[in-house]
Design an enzyme around this catalytic site. Structure first.
Site, PDB file in Angstrom:
ATOM      1  N   CYS A 132       0.850  -1.182   0.000  1.00 25.17           N
ATOM      2  CA  CYS A 132       0.000   0.000   0.000  1.00 25.17           C
ATOM      3  C   CYS A 132       0.886   1.233   0.000  1.00 25.17           C
ATOM      4  O   CYS A 132       2.100   1.131   0.046  1.00 25.17           O
ATOM      5  CB  CYS A 132      -0.857   0.017   1.256  1.00 25.17           C
ATOM      6  SG  CYS A 132      -1.773  -1.489   1.519  1.00 25.17           S
ATOM      7  N   ARG A 175       1.243   1.851  -5.877  1.00 28.03           N
ATOM      8  CA  ARG A 175       1.443   0.887  -4.789  1.00 28.03           C
ATOM      9  C   ARG A 175       0.142   0.222  -4.382  1.00 28.03           C
ATOM     10  O   ARG A 175       0.160  -0.756  -3.633  1.00 28.03           O
ATOM     11  CB  ARG A 175       2.063   1.561  -3.565  1.00 28.03           C
ATOM     12  CG  ARG A 175       3.405   2.226  -3.810  1.00 28.03           C
ATOM     13  CD  ARG A 175       3.933   2.835  -2.532  1.00 28.03           C
ATOM     14  NE  ARG A 175       4.141   1.812  -1.552  1.00 28.03           N
ATOM     15  CZ  ARG A 175       5.240   1.062  -1.474  1.00 28.03           C
ATOM     16  NH1 ARG A 175       6.212   1.244  -2.350  1.00 28.03           N
ATOM     17  NH2 ARG A 175       5.356   0.115  -0.570  1.00 28.03           N
ATOM     18  N   TRP A 184      -3.720  -1.615  -1.159  1.00 24.96           N
ATOM     19  CA  TRP A 184      -3.709  -2.814  -1.996  1.00 24.96           C
ATOM     20  C   TRP A 184      -4.057  -3.942  -1.042  1.00 24.96           C
ATOM     21  O   TRP A 184      -3.239  -4.391  -0.240  1.00 24.96           O
ATOM     22  CB  TRP A 184      -2.332  -3.041  -2.622  1.00 24.96           C
ATOM     23  CG  TRP A 184      -2.292  -4.277  -3.453  1.00 24.96           C
ATOM     24  CD1 TRP A 184      -1.867  -5.515  -3.069  1.00 24.96           C
ATOM     25  CD2 TRP A 184      -2.728  -4.420  -4.809  1.00 24.96           C
ATOM     26  NE1 TRP A 184      -1.995  -6.403  -4.100  1.00 24.96           N
ATOM     27  CE2 TRP A 184      -2.532  -5.765  -5.169  1.00 24.96           C
ATOM     28  CE3 TRP A 184      -3.254  -3.546  -5.742  1.00 24.96           C
ATOM     29  CZ2 TRP A 184      -2.849  -6.244  -6.439  1.00 24.96           C
ATOM     30  CZ3 TRP A 184      -3.581  -4.018  -6.992  1.00 24.96           C
ATOM     31  CH2 TRP A 184      -3.379  -5.349  -7.327  1.00 24.96           C
ATOM     32  N   ASN A 242       1.369  -0.034   5.961  1.00 23.71           N
ATOM     33  CA  ASN A 242       1.703  -0.771   4.736  1.00 23.71           C
ATOM     34  C   ASN A 242       2.530  -1.979   5.152  1.00 23.71           C
ATOM     35  O   ASN A 242       3.533  -1.828   5.847  1.00 23.71           O
ATOM     36  CB  ASN A 242       2.521   0.090   3.778  1.00 23.71           C
ATOM     37  CG  ASN A 242       3.149  -0.771   2.683  1.00 23.71           C
ATOM     38  OD1 ASN A 242       2.557  -1.742   2.231  1.00 23.71           O
ATOM     39  ND2 ASN A 242       4.395  -0.450   2.331  1.00 23.71           N
ATOM     40  N   GLY A 243       2.105  -3.160   4.793  1.00 26.70           N
ATOM     41  CA  GLY A 243       2.837  -4.368   5.159  1.00 26.70           C
ATOM     42  C   GLY A 243       1.886  -5.465   5.612  1.00 26.70           C
ATOM     43  O   GLY A 243       0.683  -5.406   5.339  1.00 26.70           O
ATOM     44  N   GLU A 301       8.543 -19.671 -19.872  1.00 27.62           N
ATOM     45  CA  GLU A 301       8.388 -18.300 -19.356  1.00 27.62           C
ATOM     46  C   GLU A 301       9.438 -17.370 -19.945  1.00 27.62           C
ATOM     47  O   GLU A 301       9.138 -16.244 -20.332  1.00 27.62           O
ATOM     48  CB  GLU A 301       8.452 -18.299 -17.826  1.00 27.62           C
ATOM     49  CG  GLU A 301       8.289 -16.954 -17.178  1.00 27.62           C
ATOM     50  CD  GLU A 301       7.014 -16.196 -17.530  1.00 27.62           C
ATOM     51  OE1 GLU A 301       6.965 -14.981 -17.299  1.00 27.62           O
ATOM     52  OE2 GLU A 301       6.093 -16.818 -18.120  1.00 27.62           O
ATOM     53  N   LYS A 338       8.612 -13.952 -22.215  1.00 22.48           N
ATOM     54  CA  LYS A 338       9.117 -12.605 -21.915  1.00 22.48           C
ATOM     55  C   LYS A 338       9.791 -11.997 -23.140  1.00 22.48           C
ATOM     56  O   LYS A 338       9.556 -10.854 -23.511  1.00 22.48           O
ATOM     57  CB  LYS A 338      10.092 -12.631 -20.728  1.00 22.48           C
ATOM     58  CG  LYS A 338       9.478 -13.041 -19.400  1.00 22.48           C
ATOM     59  CD  LYS A 338       8.569 -12.007 -18.796  1.00 22.48           C
ATOM     60  CE  LYS A 338       7.173 -12.277 -19.099  1.00 22.48           C
ATOM     61  NZ  LYS A 338       6.155 -12.773 -18.337  1.00 22.48           N
ATOM     62  N   GLU A 352       7.100 -11.166 -25.793  1.00 22.36           N
ATOM     63  CA  GLU A 352       6.094 -10.128 -25.544  1.00 22.36           C
ATOM     64  C   GLU A 352       6.681  -8.735 -25.406  1.00 22.36           C
ATOM     65  O   GLU A 352       5.998  -7.762 -25.724  1.00 22.36           O
ATOM     66  CB  GLU A 352       5.217 -10.498 -24.344  1.00 22.36           C
ATOM     67  CG  GLU A 352       5.844 -10.432 -22.993  1.00 22.36           C
ATOM     68  CD  GLU A 352       4.813 -10.748 -21.903  1.00 22.36           C
ATOM     69  OE1 GLU A 352       3.691 -10.246 -21.964  1.00 22.36           O
ATOM     70  OE2 GLU A 352       5.160 -11.537 -20.999  1.00 22.36           O
ATOM     71  N   HIS A 361      13.127 -34.452 -32.475  1.00 21.51           N
ATOM     72  CA  HIS A 361      11.889 -34.847 -33.156  1.00 21.51           C
ATOM     73  C   HIS A 361      11.372 -33.734 -34.074  1.00 21.51           C
ATOM     74  O   HIS A 361      10.192 -33.673 -34.386  1.00 21.51           O
ATOM     75  CB  HIS A 361      10.832 -35.238 -32.111  1.00 21.51           C
ATOM     76  CG  HIS A 361      11.343 -36.306 -31.188  1.00 21.51           C
ATOM     77  ND1 HIS A 361      11.471 -37.623 -31.559  1.00 21.51           N
ATOM     78  CD2 HIS A 361      11.815 -36.212 -29.914  1.00 21.51           C
ATOM     79  CE1 HIS A 361      11.984 -38.312 -30.551  1.00 21.51           C
ATOM     80  NE2 HIS A 361      12.204 -37.488 -29.545  1.00 21.51           N
ATOM     81  N   LYS A 383      -2.491  -5.513 -19.533  1.00 15.67           N
ATOM     82  CA  LYS A 383      -2.053  -6.158 -18.294  1.00 15.67           C
ATOM     83  C   LYS A 383      -3.021  -7.252 -17.876  1.00 15.67           C
ATOM     84  O   LYS A 383      -2.634  -8.323 -17.409  1.00 15.67           O
ATOM     85  CB  LYS A 383      -1.929  -5.119 -17.178  1.00 15.67           C
ATOM     86  CG  LYS A 383      -1.431  -5.677 -15.863  1.00 15.67           C
ATOM     87  CD  LYS A 383      -0.019  -6.231 -16.018  1.00 15.67           C
ATOM     88  CE  LYS A 383       0.483  -7.010 -14.832  1.00 15.67           C
ATOM     89  NZ  LYS A 383       1.688  -7.775 -15.128  1.00 15.67           N
TER      90      LYS A 383
HETATM   91  C1  AGP Z   1       2.527 -12.212 -18.971  1.00 14.84           C
HETATM   92  O1  AGP Z   1       3.642 -11.432 -18.967  1.00 14.84           O
HETATM   93  C2  AGP Z   1       1.388 -11.619 -19.633  1.00 14.84           C
HETATM   94  N1  AGP Z   1       1.074 -10.375 -19.097  1.00 14.84           N
HETATM   95  C3  AGP Z   1       0.171 -12.549 -19.745  1.00 14.84           C
HETATM   96  O2  AGP Z   1       0.567 -13.710 -20.389  1.00 14.84           O
HETATM   97  C4  AGP Z   1      -0.466 -12.929 -18.410  1.00 14.84           C
HETATM   98  O3  AGP Z   1       0.344 -13.778 -17.700  1.00 14.84           O
HETATM   99  C5  AGP Z   1      -1.805 -13.620 -18.688  1.00 14.84           C
HETATM  100  O4  AGP Z   1      -2.629 -12.716 -19.371  1.00 14.84           O
HETATM  101  C6  AGP Z   1      -2.467 -14.088 -17.408  1.00 14.84           C
HETATM  102  O5  AGP Z   1      -2.781 -13.012 -16.581  1.00 14.84           O
HETATM  103  P1  AGP Z   1      -3.340 -13.289 -15.106  1.00 14.84           P
HETATM  104  O6  AGP Z   1      -2.254 -13.937 -14.319  1.00 14.84           O
HETATM  105  O7  AGP Z   1      -3.700 -11.938 -14.585  1.00 14.84           O
HETATM  106  O8  AGP Z   1      -4.538 -14.172 -15.241  1.00 14.84           O
END
Ligand code: AGP
Length: 619
Positions: A2, A28, A75, A103-104, A491, A495, A498, A514, A614
């Protein structure tokens, strides 16, 4: 995570300044807001659920009188976003005489609450923070020989000191009270706290962005310190013995925008650096929710983990953890495929563990809904208290990463892995699948992970920056791993795609022969994730296959792993002795940094990658 802010002005009204400063701390936390001011021996409070842009207008927050005040933007971690759970929090007295913002995470709040309730205290909210106000109130009551007896200045300070000494966990706290209306007392343990000093006013805040437009003179409060703000003066004392700490203000030469990122160029880099702190907070999750989730998983006939993107990669890694530690077979499923893949087979004996940092991803919620309609049990892991996932889950855990601003998930991934590994270890213990010694060793290693991640960021960042410069023009990358490292490879690949827009492929290293190996030609970059686990021997074979066809190989391997280091073109070293099931947490961090610096090298904006959002709230 927060944001707290407060001030003692020589003249003028504190509320508008508090409002504007909380706005600068919005990154935050932004699910509820509150302010308390003191004027003419009265405590004025306004707080409500909602964003900092809305609540102040609805409540005319700026009209609160007085030159002294404290504020909070939330938060939620304990207690869903609501008017009651919004800060500041109070003791029993009505109208309130004490106001606390925090906050914490107070780890032992449940025990303290029980104790205070036995002493007649009545709690209003579901938060951990409220215990602080009641503890202080209780302390004052004990000191006052009679209810109307006057409180000496030290009494208030003593009550706050005694209360803070009883707290376990992370906190940055500020308290104001009618007992001593011209004073604000703050305390810190782990959660950030900074003072802003100028010739006629004093400020405290969770972070520099809040004070910077008001002064560039800042004093950083250390762990275990108490701060008394009064009459233009601040005094820092050691909590343990009350000894005075002398500390000169530092001059801060950041722009407000820079400050929000704490001096980092992008939120993504800041969030990568925040991971040690966030992982430490995941190790403080409330036992009861982890125990409940473990019980449900233990009873399940079928466990399906549903998620998207990075969260799906956490589920995939968890499927190795559950299998290896607790002998529980689980099915990690990409949520958008769930209806087709399991829609008809899911039933009353199925348990769905849905993982979503935002708690609002449409595909994940749709999978949950499809399963719920077939009477499956829904469990959740999210970063957002009050999100839809928390409302449709029978039991859920909150991963404590704080708000993640960068579109690319980084700290939320390592926090998810940290929570999921704790569940797998608990389940193993519950099922007696591993010895107590092994459990103790895993717990000990888990506790070390935050420091290991810290060391990786500190010691390998420059090297990864140089690697990005070396490989920036490459057209395509392979990310390979075996076993649980396949999830880490996926993962790392996500990264790089994206945020740097580099086409990349990740697959279990054993699959190379394969098909995919046909793509390899001289200089083709292949990143191997090579923790020293049971797959090491065969993985070395895969590295040799790639090298034999001219690939440029980068290895993420254990420090001092000479065999691998001498075979590859470049390597990143990770601290030794990390158990296989925990390896994705530290081993993914170099891949996050590599992707970040590749994006920088290629002129991309890591925080706002094209075509992405996001939280994907459409199917
Ligand atoms: C990851 O970097 C992306 N922003 C995206 O793949 C994300 O992980 C996915 O949309 C899932 O989001 P969530 O964890 O909020 O459900």
């Amino acid at each position: 995570m927060c944001g707290i802010f407060g001030c003692i002005l020589k003249n003028g009204s504190a509320a508008p300044i508090i409002h504007a400063s909380l706005k600068r701390l919005e990154y935050r936390g932004y699910d509820s807001v509150g302010v308390a001011t003191i004027d003419n021996g009265k405590l004025f409070v306004k707080k409500d659920i909602g964003k900092i842009d809305d609540v102040p207008t609805e409540l005319n927050l700026d009209d609160l009188p007085g030159r002294i005040g404290i504020g909070h933007t939330r938060w939620a971690t304990h207690g869903a976003p609501s008017q009651i759970n919004a800060h500041p929090h109070f003791g029993c007295s009505d109208p309130p005489r004490i106001a606390v913002v925090h906050n914490g995470i107070i780890e032992n709040f449940a025990d303290l609450k029980r104790e205070l309730e036995e002493r007649g205290h009545v709690f209003r909210s579901k938060t951990d923070t409220e215990v602080i106000a009641h503890l202080i109130e209780d302390g004052l009551k004990t000191q006052k020989s009679t209810p109307e007896a006057a409180v000496s200045s030290s009494d208030f300070e003593k009550a706050v000191t005694d209360a803070v000494k009883r707290l376990q966990g992370s906190y940055a706290i500020a308290v104001t009270s009618l007992e001593e209306p011209d004073k604000i007392i703050c305390a810190r343990n782990e959660s950030p706290l900074v003072l802003g000093i100028n010739e006629d006013s004093l400020y405290f805040a969770s972070d520099i962005p809040a004070v910077l437009p008001l002064t560039n003179k800042a004093v950083f409060v250390e762990n275990g310190e108490l701060v008394i703000l009064k009459n233009g003066e601040f005094q820092i004392k050691k909590l343990v013995d009350g000894s005075i700490v002398a500390r000169e203000p530092k001059l801060i030469d950041w722009t407000p925008e820079m400050a929000e990122k704490q001096g980092y160029l992008h939120f993504m880099l800041k969030e990568i650096h925040e991971q040690p702190h966030c992982i430490r907070d995941t190790l403080r999750l409330q036992d009861k929710y982890l125990e409940l989730l473990t019980t449900f998983l233990d009873r399940s006939k079928e466990v399906i983990m549903v998620a998207c993107g990075t969260s799906y990669h956490a589920c995939l890694a968890a499927s190795y953890m559950f299998s290896k530690l607790s002998f529980l077979a689980t099915h990690p499923v990409i949520a958008s495929e769930f209806p087709e893949q399991h829609g008809k087979s899911v039933n009353i004996d199925s348990t769905i563990l849905a993982v979503s940092q935002s708690g609002e991803t449409a595909d994940t919620l749709a999978a949950v809904e499809a399963a719920r309609l077939r009477a499956a049990t829904i469990l959740g892991l999210t970063n957002a208290v009050g999100s839809t996932l928390t409302r449709v889950s029978r039991v859920y855990a909150v991963q404590q990463s704080g708000p993640e601003i960068g579109v690319a998930a980084t700290k939320t991934f390592t926090s998810q892995l940290s929570v999921l590994s704790q569940l797998a270890i608990r389940l193993a213990k519950k099922r007696g699948k591993v010895s107590q010694e092994e459990i103790d060793l895993l717990d000990e290693k888990t506790a070390k992970i935050p420091d290991i991640v810290e060391k990786i960021v500190e010691t390998q960042e420059e090297k990864l920056k140089a690697l990005a410069k070396k490989y920036r023009d490459k057209k395509c990358f392979f990310f390979l791993g075996r076993g649980i490292s396949y999830a880490t490879a996926l993962e790392g690949r996500l990264k790089l795609m994206e945020i740097a827009y580099v086409p990349s492929i990740a697959f279990p290293a054993g699959e190379s022969k394969h098909g995919p190996i046909s793509l390899i030609e001289s200089g083709f970059p292949v990143i191997f994730i090579c923790p020293p686990d049971g797959t090491r021997k065969t993985l070395i074979g895969n590295i040799m296959e790639m090298k034999a066809r001219g690939a440029s190989v980068i290895a993420i391997c254990e420090e001092g792993d000479k065999d691998i280091m001498k075979m590859v073109d470049d390597y990143i070293e990770i601290t030794s002795g990390i158990p296989e099931v925990l390896s994705p947490i530290p081993y993914v961090v170099p891949l996050q940094l590599f992707a970040y610096y590749m994006a920088i090298e290629r002129g991309c904006d890591p925080d706002m990658p094209r075509n992405l959002a996001k939280s994907v709230t459409v199917k």
